[in-house]
Write an enzyme that holds these catalytic residues in place. Structure first.
Site, PDB file in Angstrom:
ATOM      1  N   ARG A  50       9.110   3.083   3.868  1.00  0.00           N
ATOM      2  CA  ARG A  50      10.291   3.737   3.289  1.00  0.00           C
ATOM      3  C   ARG A  50      10.541   5.099   3.942  1.00  0.00           C
ATOM      4  O   ARG A  50      11.685   5.477   4.202  1.00  0.00           O
ATOM      5  CB  ARG A  50      10.133   3.882   1.762  1.00  0.00           C
ATOM      6  CG  ARG A  50      11.412   4.343   1.083  1.00  0.00           C
ATOM      7  CD  ARG A  50      11.337   4.268  -0.432  1.00  0.00           C
ATOM      8  NE  ARG A  50      10.366   5.193  -0.986  1.00  0.00           N
ATOM      9  CZ  ARG A  50      10.061   5.287  -2.280  1.00  0.00           C
ATOM     10  NH1 ARG A  50      10.668   4.488  -3.160  1.00  0.00           N
ATOM     11  NH2 ARG A  50       9.171   6.151  -2.714  1.00  0.00           N
ATOM     12  N   LYS A 146      15.263   8.892   0.829  1.00  0.00           N
ATOM     13  CA  LYS A 146      14.469   9.845   0.046  1.00  0.00           C
ATOM     14  C   LYS A 146      14.433  11.162   0.824  1.00  0.00           C
ATOM     15  O   LYS A 146      13.474  11.465   1.536  1.00  0.00           O
ATOM     16  CB  LYS A 146      13.075   9.280  -0.205  1.00  0.00           C
ATOM     17  CG  LYS A 146      12.367   9.954  -1.370  1.00  0.00           C
ATOM     18  CD  LYS A 146      11.199   9.111  -1.825  1.00  0.00           C
ATOM     19  CE  LYS A 146      10.299   9.876  -2.766  1.00  0.00           C
ATOM     20  NZ  LYS A 146      10.932  10.331  -3.990  1.00  0.00           N
ATOM     21  N   GLU A 179      19.701   5.780 -12.704  1.00  0.00           N
ATOM     22  CA  GLU A 179      18.275   6.131 -12.664  1.00  0.00           C
ATOM     23  C   GLU A 179      18.021   7.491 -13.313  1.00  0.00           C
ATOM     24  O   GLU A 179      18.940   8.190 -13.715  1.00  0.00           O
ATOM     25  CB  GLU A 179      17.721   6.096 -11.226  1.00  0.00           C
ATOM     26  CG  GLU A 179      18.374   7.050 -10.271  1.00  0.00           C
ATOM     27  CD  GLU A 179      17.769   6.995  -8.854  1.00  0.00           C
ATOM     28  OE1 GLU A 179      16.719   6.387  -8.626  1.00  0.00           O
ATOM     29  OE2 GLU A 179      18.385   7.617  -7.967  1.00  0.00           O
TER      30      GLU A 179
HETATM   31  N1  PXG Z   1      14.297   7.457  -8.143  1.00  0.00           N
HETATM   32  C1  PXG Z   1      14.215   8.689  -7.618  1.00  0.00           C
HETATM   33  C2  PXG Z   1      15.441   9.492  -7.442  1.00  0.00           C
HETATM   34  C3  PXG Z   1      12.968   9.203  -7.245  1.00  0.00           C
HETATM   35  O1  PXG Z   1      12.886  10.425  -6.715  1.00  0.00           O
HETATM   36  C4  PXG Z   1      11.940   7.127  -7.981  1.00  0.00           C
HETATM   37  C5  PXG Z   1      13.214   6.680  -8.320  1.00  0.00           C
HETATM   38  C6  PXG Z   1      10.768   6.212  -8.166  1.00  0.00           C
HETATM   39  O2  PXG Z   1      10.301   5.725  -6.916  1.00  0.00           O
HETATM   40  P1  PXG Z   1       8.781   5.344  -6.680  1.00  0.00           P
HETATM   41  O3  PXG Z   1       8.759   4.799  -5.303  1.00  0.00           O
HETATM   42  O4  PXG Z   1       7.977   6.604  -6.833  1.00  0.00           O
HETATM   43  O5  PXG Z   1       8.419   4.346  -7.708  1.00  0.00           O
HETATM   44  C7  PXG Z   1      11.797   8.427  -7.449  1.00  0.00           C
HETATM   45  C8  PXG Z   1      10.427   8.965  -7.158  1.00  0.00           C
HETATM   46  C9  PXG Z   1       8.738  13.747  -9.690  1.00  0.00           C
HETATM   47  C10 PXG Z   1       9.093  13.202  -8.373  1.00  0.00           C
HETATM   48  O6  PXG Z   1       8.342  14.924  -9.720  1.00  0.00           O
HETATM   49  C11 PXG Z   1       9.532  11.882  -8.191  1.00  0.00           C
HETATM   50  C12 PXG Z   1       9.886  11.446  -6.915  1.00  0.00           C
HETATM   51  C13 PXG Z   1       9.775  12.320  -5.900  1.00  0.00           C
HETATM   52  C14 PXG Z   1       9.341  13.591  -6.108  1.00  0.00           C
HETATM   53  C15 PXG Z   1       8.981  14.052  -7.326  1.00  0.00           C
HETATM   54  O7  PXG Z   1       8.859  13.027 -10.685  1.00  0.00           O
HETATM   55  N2  PXG Z   1      10.373  10.205  -6.528  1.00  0.00           N
END
Ligand code: PXG
Length: 286
Positions: A50, A146, A179
């Site tokens: 990713r 991301k 989301e």
């Molecule tokens: N949506 C968004 C916008 C995200 O940033 C997810 C979904 C979940 O993806 P994963 O691959 O982790 O299951 C994310 C996750 C935090 C934090 O502090 C979360 C994310 C990045 C940085 C910080 O909660 N990404």
């Protein structure tokens, strides 16, 4: 604490980057949040894929192979003697001038931080609200990338903070719920698990994909369909997924109480399954 920075391990105090780095000046860069459980870096290959897709999408050439990047993550854990950790892997456009043209940036900045971290939102159910800040449409800035541009999520989080709740849910430009600020949303209704589809202004979460797979293995019907506020308000169960948060039940959304503030049966099952497999799917620290 040892931090990987551009090919070297340095102390926290030495881990500094230039004020001319476009990651800082413009949010120009990409990242991943990854977890390791008992010496296994969960879904590491998928996170690296990713990261490289995000980079490709913004024309950022990462000067390491994917195998080398996997070693960066593994070696950061080894340097810090960590078996359970939250890992932040970041690639910025690098140092440039005060114009935004990325051609001025000759070398990407790469760093990796690993710290011990408990589940971000705790283990209990959370309270959420939907906020007025909308998720960006896929033709404006695709949330599938991301990127280091998290202001959209931060503005949503600020609204949740003002409302004194744990998380903010964002709608897309059409008014569908897409989301949370850093997590994906799942609804259970009449035994069916529903979550917004890949192309509807979401980051395709790695936890999301694992949960969908686990649900199917359990014989639970999964539908990737647009969700309305009505779907959330009338859900039998509601939960969010993310690397930092893991799987967290939502007990209240916009004042509507879900499942009498109890963890639902399907949520419970998926959480148990997730705990079982999280040390099995990934790359082991050797
Ligand atoms: N949506 C968004 C916008 C995200 O940033 C997810 C979904 C979940 O993806 P994963 O691959 O982790 O299951 C994310 C996750 C935090 C934090 O502090 C979360 C994310 C990045 C940085 C910080 O909660 N990404």
């Amino acid at each position: 604490m040892k931090i990987y920075l551009n090919g070297k391990f340095v102390s926290k105090e030495e881990a500094k980057i230039s004020v001319f780095d476009h990651g800082l000046l413009y949010g120009d860069g990409v990242f991943e949040g990854i977890r390791a459980y008992d010496g296994v870096v969960f879904m590491l290959k998928e996170h690296i894929d990713r990261l490289y897709d995000s980079a490709k999408s913004i024309c950022l050439d990462i000067p390491l192979t994917k195998e080398e990047m996997i070693d960066v993550v593994i070696n950061t854990l080894k340097e810090n003697n960590l078996k359970d950790a939250y890992i932040r892997l970041v690639v910025t456009r690098g140092v440039g001038d005060l114009g935004l043209d990325p051609r001025k940036c000759k070398e990407p900045t790469i760093f990796c931080i690993a710290v011990p971290m408990e589940p971000l939102l705790g283990e209990d159910g959370i309270r959420a609200i939907t906020v007025s800040v909308r998720r960006l449409p896929v033709d404006v800035l695709n949330p599938a990338v991301k990127s280091l541009n998290y202001l959209n999520s931060i503005l949503a989080k600020i609204q949740a903070n003002y409302a004194n709740v744990d998380e903010a849910f964002l709608l897309d430009d059409k008014g569908f719920v897409v989301e949370g600020t850093g997590d994906n949303i799942f609804v259970v209704k009449n035994g069916v698990l529903k979550t917004p589809p890949e192309y509807q202004s979401i980051l395709k979460g790695i936890t999301r994909d694992v949960v969908i797979e686990l649900a199917k293995e359990e014989g639970i019907e999964v539908r990737e369909v647009p969700l309305t506020l009505h779907d959330l308000y009338t859900a039998d169960e509601l939960f969010i997924t993310g690397t930092a948060a893991e799987i967290v039940p939502v007990f209240e959304v916009d004042g509507r109480v879900i499942n009498n503030k109890k963890v639902g049966e399907i949520t419970k099952k998926l959480r148990e399954k997730f705990k079982e497999i999280r040390t099995k799917r990934g790359i082991k620290i050797q």
